[in-house]
Scaffold this motif. Structure first.
Motif, PDB file in Angstrom:
ATOM      1  N   TRP A  11      65.725  -0.190 -17.959  1.00 37.91           N
ATOM      2  CA  TRP A  11      67.155  -0.234 -17.666  1.00 37.91           C
ATOM      3  C   TRP A  11      67.667   1.194 -17.506  1.00 37.91           C
ATOM      4  O   TRP A  11      67.601   1.985 -18.442  1.00 37.91           O
ATOM      5  CB  TRP A  11      67.871  -0.933 -18.813  1.00 37.91           C
ATOM      6  CG  TRP A  11      69.132  -1.634 -18.422  1.00 37.91           C
ATOM      7  CD1 TRP A  11      69.836  -1.482 -17.275  1.00 37.91           C
ATOM      8  CD2 TRP A  11      69.844  -2.603 -19.198  1.00 37.91           C
ATOM      9  NE1 TRP A  11      70.945  -2.285 -17.281  1.00 37.91           N
ATOM     10  CE2 TRP A  11      70.970  -2.996 -18.453  1.00 37.91           C
ATOM     11  CE3 TRP A  11      69.641  -3.176 -20.449  1.00 37.91           C
ATOM     12  CZ2 TRP A  11      71.895  -3.915 -18.902  1.00 37.91           C
ATOM     13  CZ3 TRP A  11      70.556  -4.102 -20.905  1.00 37.91           C
ATOM     14  CH2 TRP A  11      71.664  -4.474 -20.145  1.00 37.91           C
ATOM     15  N   VAL A  78      76.295 -12.195 -15.501  1.00 42.42           N
ATOM     16  CA  VAL A  78      75.600 -10.913 -15.436  1.00 42.42           C
ATOM     17  C   VAL A  78      76.483  -9.866 -14.769  1.00 42.42           C
ATOM     18  O   VAL A  78      76.773  -9.963 -13.567  1.00 42.42           O
ATOM     19  CB  VAL A  78      74.279 -11.059 -14.662  1.00 42.42           C
ATOM     20  CG1 VAL A  78      73.563  -9.705 -14.586  1.00 42.42           C
ATOM     21  CG2 VAL A  78      73.392 -12.086 -15.347  1.00 42.42           C
ATOM     22  N   ILE A  82      73.703  -4.591 -14.939  1.00 45.52           N
ATOM     23  CA  ILE A  82      72.313  -5.047 -15.020  1.00 45.52           C
ATOM     24  C   ILE A  82      71.636  -4.856 -13.672  1.00 45.52           C
ATOM     25  O   ILE A  82      70.508  -4.374 -13.577  1.00 45.52           O
ATOM     26  CB  ILE A  82      72.240  -6.520 -15.479  1.00 45.52           C
ATOM     27  CG1 ILE A  82      72.695  -6.616 -16.940  1.00 45.52           C
ATOM     28  CG2 ILE A  82      70.828  -7.068 -15.327  1.00 45.52           C
ATOM     29  CD1 ILE A  82      72.687  -8.026 -17.496  1.00 45.52           C
TER      30      ILE A  82
END
Length: 430
Positions: A11, A78, A82
């Motif tokens: 990430w 989401v 993300i």
């Protein structure tokens, strides 16, 4: 919601980094009150994290990831962070968190309130006050082949969620052991276990046994300084600035301000904002939500930033410690003198509730000299491969060490920016 562990996988610049927000031993004469859970005094967690690091070390990326996790838990969709944070097509974004909160509850319990917004908000508010007496573990891995530009109904991910009741003598290591035992098949009374199969699970399947069928009210209790993520909608009176707080903070930042007066709506007879008056006779208008609608040039950039801080402090003051929340301020005092910055940090710490956590990325190194426990300091740096890593001060320094600033300035941690390329330009003859 009290975070005790955060692991980020693939990430942004985080390849696989874990942050432990618990600490094992009692600290004598701790300068931060209630770094333990009331009613469970052996459960110790970090209420304050001062996060330092060079530019592009991962501080803002960490704040975005934390926002996205909270958003996923609250709304079950989401957020863009993300998608934005996906490192490559071959690496799946994921996270693992452990946190303390009330027991997860079925969304069906809210059905009776769906048609009455006031009743719904009151119900959620009361739920937020529930005793924090359950320990939660959640692992989520997103399917990158479905994540880009996909609506929620098409999103696929794997998850493993466990929720267990806490006993009075539990410690966080003991709770983690219980979580592992459950994953191996042991049963614990009043626990909740939700798990997708080995393939990525579409959320429309098996809805009753899916994490989307549960809600986590305390996850919504989140304040960011630079991301529009206040708990309640922006036009809610719970997000308005308190006049006395605005004046005292503005006056600290700018001594040329003489006073503040209310702007009263003719119909409602309620204050809709504030007129800020200067000793010069000039004035400007600030709405009750913090927008400057006239003469913005009269305030320095640092003073403009202070208005957002006044809104955060007003929110904390209205809560009066009744609700636990997570507050993340990302370099929102970059144009502020260190004395004011330290005073504001101390103010926020004092205003927070006992079940709250405060994450702050400072601009001034002098913050590292504050009288805080060593475990309150967190550093971010990139390794040789450009991956962000957490450096927890308590793993390096002694608990009573007050020389952290000297270590940082001497680059003992390797967190200072590298200026050799700029130095080269000084002697560049071209």
């Amino acid at each position: 919601m009290i975070f005790t562990k955060i692991r980020l996988k693939n990430w942004y610049s985080f390849k696989d980094a874990t942050l432990d927000l618990s600490y094992p031993k009692k600290i004598v004469n701790n300068t931060i009150d209630y770094e333990y859970l009331e009613g469970f005094e052996n459960v110790k967690f970090k209420r304050v994290s001062i996060i330092s690091g060079a530019n592009s070390s991962g501080k803002t990326s960490f704040s975005k990831a934390l926002y996205a996790i909270r958003h996923f838990l609250t709304y079950k969709d989401v957020p863009s962070y993300i998608v934005e944070g996906q490192r490559s097509k071959n690496e799946k974004v994921g996270f693992e968190i452990e946190f303390i909160a009330s027991k997860a509850r079925k969304i069906q319990e809210l059905s009776q309130f769906f048609d009455d917004e006031d009743a719904y908000n009151n119900f959620v508010l009361e739920t937020l006050k529930y005793k924090y007496d359950y320990y939660h573990s959640l692992i989520v891995d997103f399917d990158d082949s479905h994540i880009i530009n996909s609506p929620l109904k098409d999103l696929a991910y794997k998850f493993y969620y466990v929720c267990i009741p806490m006993n009075k003598n539990d410690t966080i290591p003991k709770l983690r052991e219980k979580i592992e035992k459950i994953k191996k098949g042991e049963d614990i009374k009043d626990s909740i276990v939700l798990k997708s199969d080995d393939t990525y699970n579409n959320i429309s399947a098996h809805i009753q046994n899916h994490i989307i069928s549960y809600y986590f009210p305390s996850a919504a209790n989140f304040i960011f300084s630079d991301i529009n993520s206040i708990i309640y909608k922006d036009n809610d009176d719970k997000n308005t600035i308190k006049k006395n707080i605005l004046f005292k903070i503005l006056r600290t930042f700018d001594t040329s301000i003489s006073h503040i007066s209310d702007s009263i709506d003719n119909d409602s007879k309620k204050s809709e904002g504030f007129y800020v008056h200067f000793k010069s006779g000039k004035s400007l208008y600030i709405s009750k939500y913090g927008e400057i609608t006239s003469n913005q040039h009269l305030l320095s950039l640092g003073t403009q930033q202070s208005i957002k801080l006044a809104r955060i402090v007003s929110k904390l003051d209205k809560m009066q410690g009744t609700l636990g929340l997570t507050c993340f301020i990302d370099e929102n005092m970059g144009n502020v003198q260190s004395e004011i910055e330290i005073a504001m940090i101390n103010l926020i710490i004092q205003k927070m509730g006992n079940r709250s956590q405060f994450f702050y990325t400072p601009h001034n190194y002098e913050v590292l000299e504050m009288n805080l426990p060593v475990h309150s300091y967190l550093f971010l740096k990139k390794d040789e491969d450009g991956n962000s890593t957490f450096i927890q001060a308590e793993n390096i320094f002694k608990k009573n060490d007050r020389s952290i600033l000297s270590y940082v300035k001497n680059d003992i941690l390797g967190t200072l920016p590298k200026t050799n390329l700029i130095d080269d330009l000084i002697f560049d003859e071209e």
